[in-house]
Design a protein around this motif. Structure first.
Motif, PDB file in Angstrom:
ATOM      1  N   UNK A  40      72.808 -20.532  18.958  1.00 44.01           N
ATOM      2  CA  UNK A  40      73.115 -21.813  19.612  1.00 44.01           C
ATOM      3  C   UNK A  40      74.627 -22.030  19.682  1.00 44.01           C
ATOM      4  N   UNK A  41      75.343 -21.680  18.610  1.00 42.54           N
ATOM      5  CA  UNK A  41      76.804 -21.800  18.609  1.00 42.54           C
ATOM      6  C   UNK A  41      77.399 -20.906  19.696  1.00 42.54           C
ATOM      7  N   UNK A  42      76.912 -19.674  19.798  1.00 40.25           N
ATOM      8  CA  UNK A  42      77.403 -18.748  20.814  1.00 40.25           C
ATOM      9  C   UNK A  42      77.172 -19.304  22.220  1.00 40.25           C
ATOM     10  N   UNK A  43      75.982 -19.844  22.454  1.00 37.79           N
ATOM     11  CA  UNK A  43      75.666 -20.401  23.771  1.00 37.79           C
ATOM     12  C   UNK A  43      76.538 -21.622  24.068  1.00 37.79           C
ATOM     13  N   UNK A  44      76.774 -22.461  23.068  1.00 35.26           N
ATOM     14  CA  UNK A  44      77.668 -23.601  23.246  1.00 35.26           C
ATOM     15  C   UNK A  44      79.089 -23.153  23.556  1.00 35.26           C
ATOM     16  N   UNK A  45      79.516 -22.101  22.902  1.00 38.55           N
ATOM     17  CA  UNK A  45      80.846 -21.540  23.149  1.00 38.55           C
ATOM     18  C   UNK A  45      80.922 -21.009  24.581  1.00 38.55           C
ATOM     19  N   UNK A  46      79.852 -20.308  24.994  1.00 36.51           N
ATOM     20  CA  UNK A  46      79.806 -19.725  26.341  1.00 36.51           C
ATOM     21  C   UNK A  46      79.853 -20.812  27.420  1.00 36.51           C
ATOM     22  N   UNK A  47      79.156 -21.920  27.175  1.00 31.98           N
ATOM     23  CA  UNK A  47      79.118 -23.011  28.141  1.00 31.98           C
ATOM     24  C   UNK A  47      80.401 -23.833  28.151  1.00 31.98           C
ATOM     25  N   UNK A  48      81.160 -23.748  27.083  1.00 28.25           N
ATOM     26  CA  UNK A  48      82.371 -24.552  26.942  1.00 28.25           C
ATOM     27  C   UNK A  48      82.101 -25.746  26.055  1.00 28.25           C
ATOM     28  N   UNK A  49      82.794 -25.810  24.947  1.00 22.90           N
ATOM     29  CA  UNK A  49      82.502 -26.868  23.975  1.00 22.90           C
ATOM     30  C   UNK A  49      83.650 -27.853  23.813  1.00 22.90           C
ATOM     31  N   UNK A  50      84.592 -27.771  24.693  1.00 23.25           N
ATOM     32  CA  UNK A  50      85.735 -28.683  24.603  1.00 23.25           C
ATOM     33  C   UNK A  50      85.467 -30.027  25.263  1.00 23.25           C
ATOM     34  N   UNK A  51      86.531 -30.754  25.439  1.00 18.12           N
ATOM     35  CA  UNK A  51      86.446 -32.078  26.054  1.00 18.12           C
ATOM     36  C   UNK A  51      87.141 -32.005  27.405  1.00 18.12           C
TER      37      UNK A  51
ATOM     38  N   UNK B  39      67.064 -19.245  10.162  1.00 18.93           N
ATOM     39  CA  UNK B  39      67.726 -20.449  10.697  1.00 18.93           C
ATOM     40  C   UNK B  39      69.198 -20.184  11.003  1.00 18.93           C
ATOM     41  N   UNK B  40      69.849 -19.409  10.163  1.00 23.65           N
ATOM     42  CA  UNK B  40      71.252 -19.069  10.395  1.00 23.65           C
ATOM     43  C   UNK B  40      71.394 -18.253  11.676  1.00 23.65           C
ATOM     44  N   UNK B  41      70.493 -17.295  11.890  1.00 22.09           N
ATOM     45  CA  UNK B  41      70.542 -16.492  13.112  1.00 22.09           C
ATOM     46  C   UNK B  41      70.341 -17.381  14.345  1.00 22.09           C
ATOM     47  N   UNK B  42      69.382 -18.294  14.285  1.00 23.96           N
ATOM     48  CA  UNK B  42      69.170 -19.219  15.398  1.00 23.96           C
ATOM     49  C   UNK B  42      70.374 -20.116  15.615  1.00 23.96           C
ATOM     50  N   UNK B  43      70.972 -20.589  14.526  1.00 21.28           N
ATOM     51  CA  UNK B  43      72.151 -21.451  14.629  1.00 21.28           C
ATOM     52  C   UNK B  43      73.314 -20.719  15.272  1.00 21.28           C
ATOM     53  N   UNK B  44      73.515 -19.460  14.892  1.00 18.74           N
ATOM     54  CA  UNK B  44      74.608 -18.691  15.478  1.00 18.74           C
ATOM     55  C   UNK B  44      74.372 -18.432  16.962  1.00 18.74           C
TER      56      UNK B  44
END
Length: 153
Positions: free
Chosen positions: A19-30, A12-17
């Protein structure tokens, strides 16, 4: 039990990381028009990562003498897991709506032992309402099968 819990927490941690990486790549700001594309995946991945780390810490503290599956407990788990896996496989052939109708009907009748009238009402009604919500109101296309193609969707 301890080893299974540790392995599950690590997966689960590997999957979560991821997803976090993909969110970072897409841009997670406002942005000027609201959250960027990766905002929600990043936040959900971060939450899952935190929960996975907590599970990992708790699992390391468990005694290792317990069994992962007690005798007689595997059959009820298989009664849930195998039809669910079958539904996922059926989505590729029959589409989401037909697959979910079949799954609900099977599960309600086999596990829940509900009356046929209720089984038919809910296993047809819920996918129909889901179809209307996603396809008509939200205009989100879900996986479709031959029935939806025949009906013109």
């Amino acid at each position: 039990m301890k080893h299974a819990d540790i392995l599950t927490a690590l997966v689960l941690l590997a999957g979560a990381l991821l997803v976090v990486w993909e969110g970072w790549r897409l841009g997670f700001g406002w942005g000027t028009d609201g959250p960027q594309s990766g905002f929600f995946p990043f936040a959900l991945g971060l939450g899952l990562a935190v929960c996975s780390i907590v599970s990992l810490v708790q699992a390391r503290a468990l005694p290792s003498a317990r069994r992962f599956v007690e005798p007689g407990k595997l059959v009820p788990v298989a009664k849930v897991a195998l039809p669910a896996a079958g539904m996922v496989l059926l989505i590729h052939v029959a589409g989401l709506y037909v697959s979910s109708a079949i799954y609900m009907a099977l599960y309600m009748r086999w596990i829940g032992r509900h009356r046929w009238s209720l089984v038919i009402l809910l296993s047809v009604g819920i996918p129909l309402v889901t179809f209307l919500v996603f396809e008509k109101w939200f205009l989100v296309s879900m996986p479709k099968g031959p029935l939806e193609t025949w009906l013109g969707y």
